[in-house]
Design a protein around this motif. Structure first.
Motif, PDB file in Angstrom:
ATOM      1  N   PRO A 180       0.235   1.319   4.017  1.00 48.32           N
ATOM      2  CA  PRO A 180       0.767   2.559   3.366  1.00 48.32           C
ATOM      3  C   PRO A 180       2.179   2.413   2.335  1.00 48.32           C
ATOM      4  O   PRO A 180       3.045   3.044   2.423  1.00 48.32           O
ATOM      5  CB  PRO A 180       1.082   3.183   4.768  1.00 48.32           C
ATOM      6  N   ALA A 181       1.937   1.438   1.518  1.00 50.59           N
ATOM      7  CA  ALA A 181       3.076   1.311   0.272  1.00 50.59           C
ATOM      8  C   ALA A 181       2.255   0.558  -1.055  1.00 50.59           C
ATOM      9  O   ALA A 181       1.007   0.153  -0.590  1.00 50.59           O
ATOM     10  CB  ALA A 181       3.995   0.526   1.011  1.00 50.59           C
ATOM     11  N   LEU A 208       5.306   4.447  10.530  1.00 47.40           N
ATOM     12  CA  LEU A 208       6.420   5.176   9.941  1.00 47.40           C
ATOM     13  C   LEU A 208       7.667   4.272   9.111  1.00 47.40           C
ATOM     14  O   LEU A 208       8.402   4.526   8.310  1.00 47.40           O
ATOM     15  CB  LEU A 208       7.197   6.163  10.916  1.00 47.40           C
ATOM     16  N   LYS A 209       7.635   3.038   9.894  1.00 50.29           N
ATOM     17  CA  LYS A 209       8.545   2.006   9.355  1.00 50.29           C
ATOM     18  C   LYS A 209       8.503   1.713   7.864  1.00 50.29           C
ATOM     19  O   LYS A 209       9.668   1.570   7.089  1.00 50.29           O
ATOM     20  CB  LYS A 209       8.753   0.450  10.104  1.00 50.29           C
ATOM     21  N   VAL A 210       7.365   1.576   7.406  1.00 53.00           N
ATOM     22  CA  VAL A 210       7.099   1.316   5.848  1.00 53.00           C
ATOM     23  C   VAL A 210       7.796   2.520   5.148  1.00 53.00           C
ATOM     24  O   VAL A 210       8.502   2.468   4.072  1.00 53.00           O
ATOM     25  CB  VAL A 210       5.550   1.338   5.674  1.00 53.00           C
ATOM     26  N   SER A 260       5.766   6.257  -4.087  1.00 53.55           N
ATOM     27  CA  SER A 260       5.236   5.343  -3.123  1.00 53.55           C
ATOM     28  C   SER A 260       3.597   5.680  -3.085  1.00 53.55           C
ATOM     29  O   SER A 260       3.108   6.318  -3.840  1.00 53.55           O
ATOM     30  CB  SER A 260       5.894   5.377  -1.668  1.00 53.55           C
ATOM     31  N   GLY A 261       2.804   4.840  -2.211  1.00 60.67           N
ATOM     32  CA  GLY A 261       1.623   5.176  -2.034  1.00 60.67           C
ATOM     33  C   GLY A 261       0.756   4.415  -0.931  1.00 60.67           C
ATOM     34  O   GLY A 261       1.491   3.935  -0.022  1.00 60.67           O
ATOM     35  N   ALA A 262      -0.215   3.779  -1.430  1.00 62.49           N
ATOM     36  CA  ALA A 262      -0.842   2.916  -0.507  1.00 62.49           C
ATOM     37  C   ALA A 262      -1.835   2.000  -1.337  1.00 62.49           C
ATOM     38  O   ALA A 262      -2.116   2.179  -2.683  1.00 62.49           O
ATOM     39  CB  ALA A 262      -2.111   3.834   0.402  1.00 62.49           C
ATOM     40  N   THR A 263      -2.208   0.833  -0.634  1.00 62.24           N
ATOM     41  CA  THR A 263      -2.873  -0.246  -1.351  1.00 62.24           C
ATOM     42  C   THR A 263      -4.073  -0.709  -0.313  1.00 62.24           C
ATOM     43  O   THR A 263      -3.882  -0.721   0.920  1.00 62.24           O
ATOM     44  CB  THR A 263      -1.872  -1.664  -1.306  1.00 62.24           C
TER      45      THR A 263
END
Length: 207
Positions: A111-112, A125-127, A139-142
């Motif tokens: 999730p980044a 959630l830490k991300v 931000s986003g997801a990979t």
């Protein structure tokens, strides 16, 4: 038709996105043949049952260490004749015994936007907390292949969202899941099953 085996640990929202995409006919050339959970009672198992997908529970706590657990996972993947392994909220980092047996056949969603906010210790959630602490504007997801190093495999797809001024880790997590993860994960799975991903010099290219 490729066998897709999905590994889960919790609620299974990404698994649900895959199931929904499959039911809409968006995953071409493959089908979810099995769900493996690292926990008994994970809600993801209910999602699999509702969709008529067989599941297996391999509780992490029953194995002495990461290597023993990874070996059990590997044996189950072999038993299921997995062509593609999808980590969908699977909270355990597997030993290289699995990644070496399935090179460029294991997909994860992070999730980044890798290489930002990734690696060991960056999950859930830490991300999003770290992204907001840093003050990034997007931000986003990979979606990436899994190798021996955490979050370091070849990138398949990425998607971004804008960060609002009043964003919280919780709202950012929801925004990324709904707008990026749930759309791109099924897309990446279909691309793999259609043999549309090529690896050159350790990088993934979509044809």
């Amino acid at each position: 038709m490729k066998n897709i085996v999905v590994l889960v640990s919790g609620g299974g929202t990404n698994l649900q996105a895959l199931i929904d995409a499959q039911e809409r006919g968006e995953i071409k050339g493959g089908k979810i043949s099995c769900v493996i959970s690292s926990k008994e009672g994970a809600y993801a198992l209910e999602r699999a049952a509702k969709a008529g997908i067989p599941s297996v529970v391999l509780p992490r706590k029953e194995y002495a260490d990461k290597k023993a657990y990874s070996q059990a996972i590997l044996e189950e993947l072999d038993r299921q004749k997995a062509d593609l392994v999808v980590l969908a909220g699977f909270m355990i980092i597997l030993d290289e015994v699995v990644t070496k047996a399935y090179p460029y056949k294991i997909i994860n969603v992070h999730p980044a936007l890798i290489p930002s906010f990734c690696g060991e210790g960056y999950y859930g959630l830490k991300v999003h907390e770290k992204a907001l602490e840093y003050g990034v504007k997007i931000s986003g997801a990979t979606i990436h292949f899994v190798n021996e190093e955490a979050d370091a495999g070849a990138i398949i797809l990425q998607g971004a969202v804008d960060i609002a001024n009043d964003e919280t880790p919780e709202t950012l997590q929801k925004k990324i899941m709904e707008n990026v993860e749930w759309k791109l994960l099924p897309k990446a799975v279909s691309l793999f099953c259609e043999d549309r991903i090529t690896i050159r010099d350790g990088k993934a290219y979509v044809d």
